[in-house]
Structure formats: structure tokens, C-alpha cells
Design an enzyme around this catalytic site. Sequence first.
Site, short mmCIF file in Angstrom:
data_model
loop_
_atom_site.label_atom_id
_atom_site.label_comp_id
_atom_site.label_asym_id
_atom_site.label_seq_id
_atom_site.Cartn_x
_atom_site.Cartn_y
_atom_site.Cartn_z
N CYS A 3 1.54 -10.15 14.42
CA CYS A 3 2.80 -9.40 14.63
C CYS A 3 4.02 -10.31 14.58
O CYS A 3 5.14 -9.82 14.58
CB CYS A 3 2.80 -8.72 16.01
N LYS A 50 -4.33 4.82 10.88
CA LYS A 50 -3.15 4.21 10.24
C LYS A 50 -3.64 3.19 9.21
O LYS A 50 -4.56 2.43 9.47
CB LYS A 50 -2.30 3.50 11.30
N CYS A 96 1.15 -13.16 19.30
CA CYS A 96 0.27 -12.67 18.23
C CYS A 96 0.85 -13.13 16.90
O CYS A 96 1.98 -12.76 16.55
CB CYS A 96 0.17 -11.15 18.25
N HIS A 125 -3.75 -5.65 16.53
CA HIS A 125 -4.64 -6.37 15.60
C HIS A 125 -6.04 -6.64 16.15
O HIS A 125 -6.92 -7.05 15.39
CB HIS A 125 -4.01 -7.71 15.19
N HIS A 135 3.99 1.42 2.33
CA HIS A 135 5.21 0.74 1.86
C HIS A 135 5.90 1.60 0.80
O HIS A 135 7.12 1.74 0.78
CB HIS A 135 4.89 -0.63 1.23
N LYS A 189 -4.25 -3.37 5.93
CA LYS A 189 -5.03 -4.21 5.02
C LYS A 189 -6.28 -4.72 5.73
O LYS A 189 -7.35 -4.80 5.15
CB LYS A 189 -4.17 -5.40 4.58
N CYS A 226 -4.47 -8.82 20.95
CA CYS A 226 -3.35 -7.93 20.60
C CYS A 226 -3.86 -6.50 20.47
O CYS A 226 -4.87 -6.25 19.80
CB CYS A 226 -2.76 -8.40 19.27
N HIS A 271 0.85 -1.19 0.00
CA HIS A 271 0.00 0.00 0.00
C HIS A 271 0.89 1.25 0.00
O HIS A 271 2.11 1.13 -0.01
CB HIS A 271 -1.01 -0.03 1.15
#
Length: 523
Positions: free
Chosen positions: A133, A305, A130, A158, A24, A308, A155, A21
Site C-alpha cells: 500500500c 475485487k 505495508c 494484502h 483501471h 493482480k 495488512c 486491468h
Amino acid sequence: MTSGSSFYITTPIYYPSDVPHIGHGYTTVAVDTLARWHRQAGDDTWMLTGTDEHGQKMMRAASANGATPQEWVDRLVTQEWFPLLETLDVANDDFIRTTQPRHEDRVKAFVQAIYDRGYIYAGEFEALYCVGCEEFKTESEIVDGAGPFEGLKVCAIHSKPLELLQEKNYFFKLSEFQDRLLELYSSAPDFIRPDSARNEVASFVKQGLKDLSISRSTFDWGIQVPWDESHVIYVWVDALLNYATAVGYGAEPEEFARRWPAYHVVGKDILRFHAVIWPAMLMAAGLEVPRGVFAHGWLLVGGEKMSKSKLTGIAPSEITDVFGSDAYRFYFLSAIAFGQDGSFSWEDLSARYQAELANGFGNLASRTIAMIERYFDGVVPEAVDYSDGDVRIQKTVSDAAVAADAAIERFRIDEAISSIWTIVDALNLYITENEPWALSKDEAQRDRLATVLYTAAEGLRALAVLLSPVMPIATAKLWTALGADSSLGSLQNQPVREAGSWGILQSGTSVAALVPLFPRVEQ
């Protein structure tokens, strides 16, 4: 930095199970711009990017898609990650994949070396993990679940339930490096930038470090521990080592000595791995720590933030298909203070494209070249007498080049661009005030017209060089239109730290028609 010295810079290696995305893309173009600048300054530059392909999350994604882990990562890397570099015009020198034999062999050598030096021991372990992560969670990173996950520990990042893992693992003696790390942060204040990031890491380390579990025995998708093949190396240890394995650690000592140590640019969410665990591993191996770790902020979309899982991820091609890769690079690198969070919006991108690129820089270039074609038969005229106003432009160009180089040294690409942009603004005002179209009507003002248009063209020559690391495509078109290829050679070979010198573009050079650098975009 003295010209010719080594400048090795890395992006994080990306996790290919997510499609790329704009976050990156942001990290990658920032590192590419820094590398291009240093390359053009004559430094011995090397840019590395790549993909992190091991771990439990990847194994599960592969089986969910009916593929082996290797088939799955091969597909993702070739279909999604290699194309990203082309979409954004990234000139990386190397691309490392953690499934490459060169990486696997050298990781084993490194882990064996710190084992032999007494920094690894076997122990029992129980903790909440997790999978998203790929990380065991500390108290502060665990929250109570809500909705369908009520009554479970989840988490904090997430919001997914954590798994309780009990394993016999190998541990790295991270706790032994607390004092050496704190000494590093205080003796080398630039080791972690920006300051807010350094302060956060230092206060984390001051609270005390626990030893790190560096192997897993419940699955096999990873690099085997060399002295115990029933274990694979923890994915983060494997991933961090890419920065050393890619430049020859354990196999090509001369190459490693030439490149290492590196500068790492990372998102702030993975700063601790790079600023705590990684330098401690290097210390344990008796190697130099990195030159520095720069943590940039998050890209926020609608105040959140990007991720996905929340579907806020925007593919870079959605932007480049409309505005082009130069505009993508310019926008993200200039609109956000590098090191802080920044918000993305289509409206802001569109407004800046129109105002700064099309009307500011693009229009300056096209009208200057058009006037040289119209009034001097397409040949760059010779400046005659410089007035105070002309000399002010020369000073603006010289000052901007010096300030931009200093900003790049601080990893502040946004400040470098705003310094360079003072040339765009000054030249646009200069043309408005000197009215070459009026001067052209008076034969007695011929010398003055020549000086004004030479000044504008030479200012554009400096802009082409200074902006080429940020916008390689538009600046190459401008360079060709200025006729500079024939007299000065390729744009990539122009020494960027000397771009502010005056009088480099030769009068008598023939210009060529310039296609619009930033075409109008239909809204």
C-alpha cells in the site's frame, strides 16, 4: 455549468508495476467520457492521467527484474500504460509521470512552500508499514496473520506481513486541519460524492487526525526533500501533487490559474488521500481546494475485487479484441451505477452487446439508412406534416438531451446513458408502429413516409451527438453515413447541449452505406 467555463478533470495516477486491468480502464473511460462531453459543450476542458513511479514497492520490483527503477518504469509505461489509452480510445490532454523533471521541480517548490509556512516539522517515528500500500497502517487496518504468517501482523488489504519501521522523518501538521476539513464537507456538500463516501470521510475526520509522516530516509527512489537531501518525499505526497504540477503550479501561473481547481475521479479505496490529505496540503499552501472528489465503486469479478495478486485482473484488451472499445466503454459506463460497486461477467457483457448495441442501436441505424436509400434514392427526405406521434419523438429527444446533461453534471454517466437510450427505444417502437415498408407501397402515403424517415434520421443525428462522448467510433461511422459531415461539419464540433433541438439534419443530404456498427460476435 455555463458554456466556456473551465472543466479540469483527472484520473488517479496509476501505479505502473501492475499491468492495467479493467478496473483501471473503467476509471479512465469514465473520466474520458466526462471530459469529451464538456469539450463538446464548449467548456475549456482538460483531462489528465498518468503514472505514479516512485516508492519502495517500485524499487523492489525493479531490482527483482534486474533493472534500475527508471529503466523499469520506462519499460512498464511504454509497453503497458500508453497502449491502454489507445485500446480504449481515450482522448486525454496530458499524461504526467512523476519521474518527469517538470513534476519533480514543482513538487520541491510546493513542499518548500508549506515548510516555509510552518506546516512541516522533524520528528521520530515508529509504525507498521505495508510496502504493497506504500502506507503506514492504523490499528483498524492491521489483522493477525494466518497460515505461513501466523503470529505476525499483516495488512488487511494484502494479507502480507507488515514491516516495523523506525525513522527520523518530517511530518505534515495534518491534525491542524480537522476543523477546516469538516467545515469544507458541510459547506460544500458536493465536494465528496456520492453521499455515502462523504459520510464515511466526515466520520473518519471527526475521530481526529494524526500528523502525517511525509518523508523517508531508508531508501532513495523518490524526490529529495529540498532542505534535507538525505530524505525523499513520501510517495503519496509526491503523487497527489501531480494534479497541480501538471497544470503549471510553481512554473506557469497563467496556466495554473486557467485550469485549477480540478475534479478528481478516484476508486473508493484511495478516497481518504484525495478527500483528507490532499485538500489539507492545498490549504497549507494557501491554494484553492479541488472542486470535487468523486469516488466510484469497485469492479467485482466472481464477487471479489479485482487484483493482480489474486489473479482476478482481466486485461481491457481481452474485451476490446472481441467486442471493440465502444462496447467496452458503453458496458462499464451503463451497466454500473457510477459510485457503486459493480460486477463484471462475460455473459452480461455479451447479452447487453447483443440486445442494446447490435439489436437496439445498431439495427435502428442500419434499417433507417437502408430505407432512405431504398425509398428516397439515398437522400434525406423533407418532413411534411408532423402528427402527434412525431411530436412525441421530438419531445423524447429534447427531454433526453436535457436529462443527460443534468446527469453528467452529477457525474452519473449511467443515468445520462439511460436517458439517451429512451431515444433508441422510442425510435424502434416508432418504426414498428409506422411501418414505412407498408407506406412505401402506397403513392398517396409518400409525404407520410418522408416524415417518418426524416424523424428517424433526425433522431439518429441526435443520438450520434449525445452518444459520441461514450462511443466515439460507432457514432463517427453513423455521422458519416447520415451525410452530416458535409452539411454540419465534424461530429466532435457539434454542441452537445444543443443536441436535442429538432430539425438540425438538413433534408436533401445524401446518406452513405453504413457498415454494421456492432458486428455479430461469435460466442
